[in-house]
Design a protein around this motif. Sequence first.
Motif, short mmCIF file in Angstrom:
data_model
loop_
_atom_site.label_atom_id
_atom_site.label_comp_id
_atom_site.label_asym_id
_atom_site.label_seq_id
_atom_site.Cartn_x
_atom_site.Cartn_y
_atom_site.Cartn_z
N ILE A 40 -3.60 17.00 10.56
CA ILE A 40 -2.85 15.99 9.76
C ILE A 40 -1.57 15.90 10.21
O ILE A 40 -0.75 16.82 10.24
N LYS A 41 -1.03 14.45 10.39
CA LYS A 41 0.42 14.53 10.88
C LYS A 41 1.06 13.23 10.10
O LYS A 41 0.44 12.10 10.30
N ILE A 42 1.84 13.38 9.05
CA ILE A 42 2.45 12.27 8.33
C ILE A 42 3.82 12.22 8.50
O ILE A 42 4.38 13.18 8.32
N ASP A 43 4.29 11.05 8.97
CA ASP A 43 5.77 10.80 8.85
C ASP A 43 6.26 9.52 8.23
O ASP A 43 5.87 8.43 8.69
N PRO A 44 7.31 9.54 7.45
CA PRO A 44 7.42 10.84 6.70
C PRO A 44 6.51 11.66 5.85
O PRO A 44 5.23 11.06 5.38
N GLU A 45 6.83 12.91 5.75
CA GLU A 45 5.67 13.74 5.16
C GLU A 45 5.19 13.23 3.72
O GLU A 45 4.20 13.16 3.40
N ASP A 46 6.24 12.69 3.10
CA ASP A 46 6.12 12.29 1.67
C ASP A 46 5.90 10.72 1.56
O ASP A 46 6.22 9.89 0.73
N LEU A 47 5.11 10.06 2.55
CA LEU A 47 5.08 8.67 2.70
C LEU A 47 4.19 8.22 1.73
O LEU A 47 2.91 9.01 1.20
N LYS A 48 4.83 7.04 0.98
CA LYS A 48 3.80 6.58 -0.07
C LYS A 48 3.52 5.11 0.28
O LYS A 48 4.45 4.37 0.87
N ILE A 49 2.42 4.64 0.11
CA ILE A 49 2.34 3.19 0.37
C ILE A 49 1.65 2.50 -1.03
O ILE A 49 1.40 3.13 -2.04
N ILE A 50 1.92 1.18 -1.17
CA ILE A 50 1.44 0.29 -2.44
C ILE A 50 0.30 -0.34 -2.02
O ILE A 50 0.26 -1.26 -1.14
N ALA A 51 -0.88 0.13 -2.39
CA ALA A 51 -2.14 -0.63 -2.07
C ALA A 51 -3.21 -0.30 -3.16
O ALA A 51 -3.01 0.71 -4.20
N ASN A 52 -4.36 -0.52 -3.01
CA ASN A 52 -5.59 -0.35 -3.95
C ASN A 52 -6.05 1.09 -3.36
O ASN A 52 -6.52 1.27 -2.28
N ARG A 53 -5.82 2.03 -4.48
CA ARG A 53 -6.19 3.42 -3.92
C ARG A 53 -7.52 3.38 -3.79
O ARG A 53 -7.95 4.03 -2.49
N ASP A 54 -8.49 3.02 -4.28
CA ASP A 54 -9.85 3.16 -4.02
C ASP A 54 -10.27 2.70 -2.59
O ASP A 54 -11.19 3.13 -1.76
N ARG A 55 -9.69 1.56 -2.08
CA ARG A 55 -10.03 1.10 -0.92
C ARG A 55 -9.50 1.77 0.18
O ARG A 55 -10.02 1.94 1.21
N ILE A 56 -8.06 2.33 -0.26
CA ILE A 56 -7.37 3.15 0.97
C ILE A 56 -8.37 4.43 1.08
O ILE A 56 -8.53 4.94 2.24
N HIS A 57 -8.79 4.90 0.16
CA HIS A 57 -9.56 6.09 -0.06
C HIS A 57 -10.68 5.86 0.70
O HIS A 57 -11.39 6.71 1.87
N GLN A 58 -11.55 4.77 0.53
CA GLN A 58 -12.68 4.36 1.22
C GLN A 58 -12.42 4.37 2.79
O GLN A 58 -13.20 4.77 3.60
N LEU A 59 -11.42 3.71 3.22
CA LEU A 59 -10.94 3.48 4.49
C LEU A 59 -10.77 4.82 5.29
O LEU A 59 -11.35 4.94 6.40
N PHE A 60 -10.20 5.61 4.53
CA PHE A 60 -9.67 7.09 5.40
C PHE A 60 -11.03 7.87 5.45
O PHE A 60 -11.57 8.41 6.44
N ILE A 61 -11.89 7.60 4.19
CA ILE A 61 -13.07 8.64 4.08
C ILE A 61 -14.09 8.20 5.28
O ILE A 61 -14.69 9.01 6.00
N ASN A 62 -14.23 6.75 5.44
CA ASN A 62 -15.33 6.31 6.40
C ASN A 62 -14.73 6.83 7.66
O ASN A 62 -15.67 7.18 8.62
N LEU A 63 -13.63 6.73 8.31
CA LEU A 63 -13.16 7.08 9.58
C LEU A 63 -13.19 8.32 10.11
O LEU A 63 -13.60 8.74 10.85
N ILE A 64 -12.44 9.35 9.05
CA ILE A 64 -12.66 10.71 9.16
C ILE A 64 -14.03 11.09 9.13
O ILE A 64 -14.54 11.94 9.96
N ASP A 65 -14.79 10.51 8.45
CA ASP A 65 -16.63 10.92 8.37
C ASP A 65 -16.89 10.75 9.61
O ASP A 65 -17.83 11.54 10.27
N ASN A 66 -16.52 9.40 10.29
CA ASN A 66 -17.21 8.83 11.48
C ASN A 66 -16.64 10.02 12.50
O ASN A 66 -17.19 10.56 13.46
N GLY A 67 -15.24 10.55 12.35
CA GLY A 67 -14.48 11.48 13.41
C GLY A 67 -15.16 12.52 13.38
O GLY A 67 -15.46 13.53 14.59
N ILE A 68 -15.82 13.23 12.06
CA ILE A 68 -16.68 14.40 12.03
C ILE A 68 -17.92 14.15 12.55
O ILE A 68 -18.45 15.01 13.47
N LYS A 69 -18.61 13.28 12.16
CA LYS A 69 -20.03 13.04 12.30
C LYS A 69 -20.39 12.99 14.03
O LYS A 69 -21.35 13.29 14.60
#
Length: 575
Positions: free
Chosen positions: A448-477
């Motif tokens: 994981i590389k985040i720049d800046p490390e404490d990066l915050k965004i304003i959005a719907n948490r559930d959706r951003i969570h879903q987005l990352f989980i689906n992509l990372i899940d595929n990356g592993i699968k």
Amino acid sequence: MQKRLMISFIIIMCLTLTLSYMLFLNIYSSHIVKIIKNELYKDADNLFLFLSEHDDVEGYLNSYVNETGNNISVVYDGKQINSSQGVSKEIINNLTNRLKESDKSDLIRISGNERIIAVGESSPDRAISVFISASYDKYAGFGVDEWTYLIVIFTLCLAVSILLWYRFIFHITRSIKNITRVVSDITDGNYEELIHYEYDDEMGELVKAFNLMANKLKSIMEEMHDRNSKLEAVLKGIVNGVIAIDDHGKIILINEAAKKILNLSNTDVIDKYLLEVIRNYRLSQELDSYIHKKTKNNVDFEINLPQNKTLKVYINPIVNSELANKTIGTVIVFNDITELKRLERIRSDFVANVSHELRTPLTSIMGFVETLKEGNIKDEATTERFLDIISLETERLTRLINDILTLSEIENVREDVKKDVIGIKDLIEDITYILDSKAKEKNVNILIKIDPEDLKIIANRDRIHQLFINLIDNGIKYNKENGTVIINVWKEKCNINISVKDTGIGIPREHIPRIFERFYRVDKGRSRKLGGTGLGLAIVKHIIESMNGDIVINSEPGVGTEFLITLNGVCDNLT
Ligand SMILES: Nc1ncnc2c1ncn2[C@@H]1O[C@H](COP(=O)(O)OP(=O)(O)OP(=O)(O)O)[C@@H](O)[C@H]1O
Ligand SMILES: [Mg+2]
């Protein structure tokens, strides 16, 4: 024209003046003759008077000749006494004969170039006859002054007439020129110019009528222009393609939408045959039978174009009500229903897929439940295994239904109003924690590389969570054993870029355009075995669309895949 009229006029004027001059000469000479005769008769009477009182006839005659220049002869007592020259014998004889019937007589003779006027008179007792002859020219001959006067009058008349005539012709030709100019202006589409004519004559009437006609033409053209603009605006505003063809099948009108649908934006198709522009067998057949049919009801049908487009075509007649409802052409209206067809196909595919995806685990569950109910399985380990499978399939069903619900929720609420401040680092770490066991199964390393490390965004948490989980899940699968998933998130102005890159099996190029379709899987069997439903990326795409973001896939089979996402305007200004 002006020149020709002028020449004709001068000729007419010269002829008229010459004729007038001749007529004048005629009247003048008869008048002069009359005066001469009267003078000569008076002279004869004077001679009679003289003879009644004196005897010196010869002396009188000579003095008379000297005074007047006329010739005179007197016959009395059978004797003829002449002045120096005397009256010619022929004239005396002629007049003597006439004097037998009357006491006065006269005649005119031409002698050489000279006109002679002669009178004869007898005394009341007929004893004495007097004959006097005079030269007409001596009385009436024109001198230099008279000729000068005549020429001046003639020239003046001619000049004044030419001047007046010229003015007249000038007016007429100017008006004709004006009319010609205005006609050519009208031809060029300029109806503003009118003709001015100051006289109230026939030309004035013509000019008035012409101006009236130009005005009428102007208002008709304005009305037509107005109608055309309205029609053009309507045609421009219509999203449907509209093409009008004449009786021969040639295009007489086409709107912008039609050009766009048929990819004809830079082509001039007016006057071309419709079937040259849209080469389609169905259209040509329908049009042919429609044009040759007597009853003209509206017709509609679908055609497929070579450029993978499906059009719904409507054919309607163009009827001219002013020509006894005669059909003067055909209007072809068409809708591009390619997208509609695609959505319809996706929808029906979706329904079929959902049914299939639901049926598969259900059949499996039902099968195992039936077997267990029959009570034939006594072995505890087998029972345990069956129950595990039932639980797995139930889980799968739940996930499937949850995914469908998520999709439908994102679709229904396009504009996401729920805004949370999300710390990206924590979020990704939570996800990797959830997926840790899955990653460990394949020994996949997550970086994981985040720049800046404490990066915050304003959005719907559930959706951003879903987005990352689906992509990372595929990356592993879809990774290889001992592979890596690299998650990179960085900020660029107020946009956030996310890259999820793996070192897995990759996606063949031909599958990439369809990868976001619901239930689309490159290798169905493999995906199912891995517990996938084929909805993960469809959900990712919908989340990104709902946030007005972009997603790009870079993939190479056997090397790996990268999903590159940009989310616009989601930055938290505090970071
Ligand atoms: N990182 C990847 N590498 C290789 N193939 C991938 C990758 N991500 C997705 N795919 C292909 O795309 C298809 C669709 O992915 P998607 O995430 O929508 O469905 P799934 O992973 O099969 O199921 P789900 O995510 O719903 O559990 C997958 O079946 C797979 O074939
Ligand atoms: Mg997936």
